[in-house]
Design an enzyme around this catalytic site. Structure first.
Site, PDB file in Angstrom:
ATOM      1  N   HIS A 120       3.317   9.045   5.971  1.00 41.90           N
ATOM      2  CA  HIS A 120       3.067   9.065   7.480  1.00 41.90           C
ATOM      3  C   HIS A 120       2.132   7.901   7.835  1.00 41.90           C
ATOM      4  CE1 HIS A 120      -1.131   9.831   5.945  1.00 41.90           C
ATOM      5  NE2 HIS A 120      -0.722  10.539   5.003  1.00 41.90           N
ATOM      6  N   ASP A 121       2.274   7.260   8.869  1.00 44.18           N
ATOM      7  CA  ASP A 121       1.725   6.225   9.483  1.00 44.18           C
ATOM      8  C   ASP A 121       1.776   4.983   8.794  1.00 44.18           C
ATOM      9  OD1 ASP A 121       0.225   7.975  11.515  1.00 44.18           O
ATOM     10  OD2 ASP A 121      -0.812   8.841   9.753  1.00 44.18           O
ATOM     11  N   GLY A 138       0.725   7.036   2.223  1.00 48.85           N
ATOM     12  CA  GLY A 138       0.406   6.935   3.711  1.00 48.85           C
ATOM     13  C   GLY A 138      -0.285   5.774   4.283  1.00 48.85           C
TER      14      GLY A 138
END
Length: 256
Positions: A120-121, A138
């Site tokens: 994520h991200d 992440g």
């Protein structure tokens, strides 16, 4: 006209461009946007929040815009953006963003080999080559034209500089500055990515300046001392400025 297998599922709210090939057993969820000339081989899953550009090829088992593996994620609406002309090989997983940044980004002209995970991200630039089974935690940032070999483990919040070569099996929790080779155990600076820079058209003069910058930087006990000497002894140019800006902005510190 799109070619969609009768054995594929495309949600009626999904938005598809033109001339896409959707193979059997693919699943395309709602709240997804797919551009033109993409190829989804059999068994590809495009989850909600995906925003995919043009000319990409997804191999069997790829799973794009998956739910983040982050316990802080509570279902907020986020996205996963994939650019153009990427090759996403078998069983690659790319998570969508969280409330932290809202989106995961993979740029254009990248090769993600089998079983790569982009959490994520994360933000990946353009022209990167990522080896088999490499995992990015992440909010990792990978700059343009980085080469990351197979089975590399990258800690969350790290940044990988452009034009680097990271040796297979490396694991690290600090930033990898641009233009270098990183490897060994623990992961450390192993010199300039000489062959890679020459292949990318860097002149001998530019390569020598980059080499001099790192010779100075790594000869000092304090990074600030190294930066001060680089500024006082080497002429300003985009490559030197990139190194200085990268090192100064590093939040986790750079590998030594």
């Amino acid at each position: 006209m799109n070619q969609i297998s009768q054995l594929a599922f495309v949600h009626p709210e999904a938005k598809l461009g033109d001339n896409n090939i959707i193979g059997p057993f693919c699943y395309i969820d709602k709240n997804t946007v797919i551009g033109d000339n993409n190829v989804l081989q059999n068994g590809v899953t495009i989850h909600t929040g995906a925003r995919i550009g043009n000319g990409n090829e997804f191999f069997p088992g790829a799973s794009i815009s998956t739910k983040p593996q982050d316990l802080k994620f509570v279902g907020e609406e986020t996205t996963c953006v994939v650019g153009d002309n990427n090759s996403i090989r078998e069983n690659v997983t790319i998570s969508r963003g969280t409330a932290s940044k809202g989106t995961t980004i993979v740029g254009s002209n990248n090769l993600l080999m089998e079983c790569v995970h982009v959490a994520h991200d994360c933000v990946m630039g353009n022209g990167c080559i990522i080896g088999n089974a490499t995992k990015f935690a992440g909010e990792v940032v990978i700059d343009d034209n980085a080469i990351v070999s197979s089975t590399v483990l990258c800690h969350q919040f790290c940044r990988i500089g452009g034009y680097v070569m990271i040796q297979g099996g490396s694991r690290f929790s600090q930033d990898i500055p641009p233009y270098i080779i990183a490897g060994k155990d623990p992961t450390k600076y192993c010199g300039i990515n000489l062959i890679g820079l020459r292949r990318r058209g860097f002149s001998n003069e530019k390569i020598q300046m980059i080499h001099d910058a790192y010779r100075i930087l790594y000869s000092k006990g304090l990074i600030s001392e190294g930066i001060a000497e680089i500024r006082s002894t080497l002429p300003s140019c985009p490559e030197i400025d990139y190194i200085i800006d990268f090192v100064q902005s590093s939040k986790r510190g750079i590998i030594r």
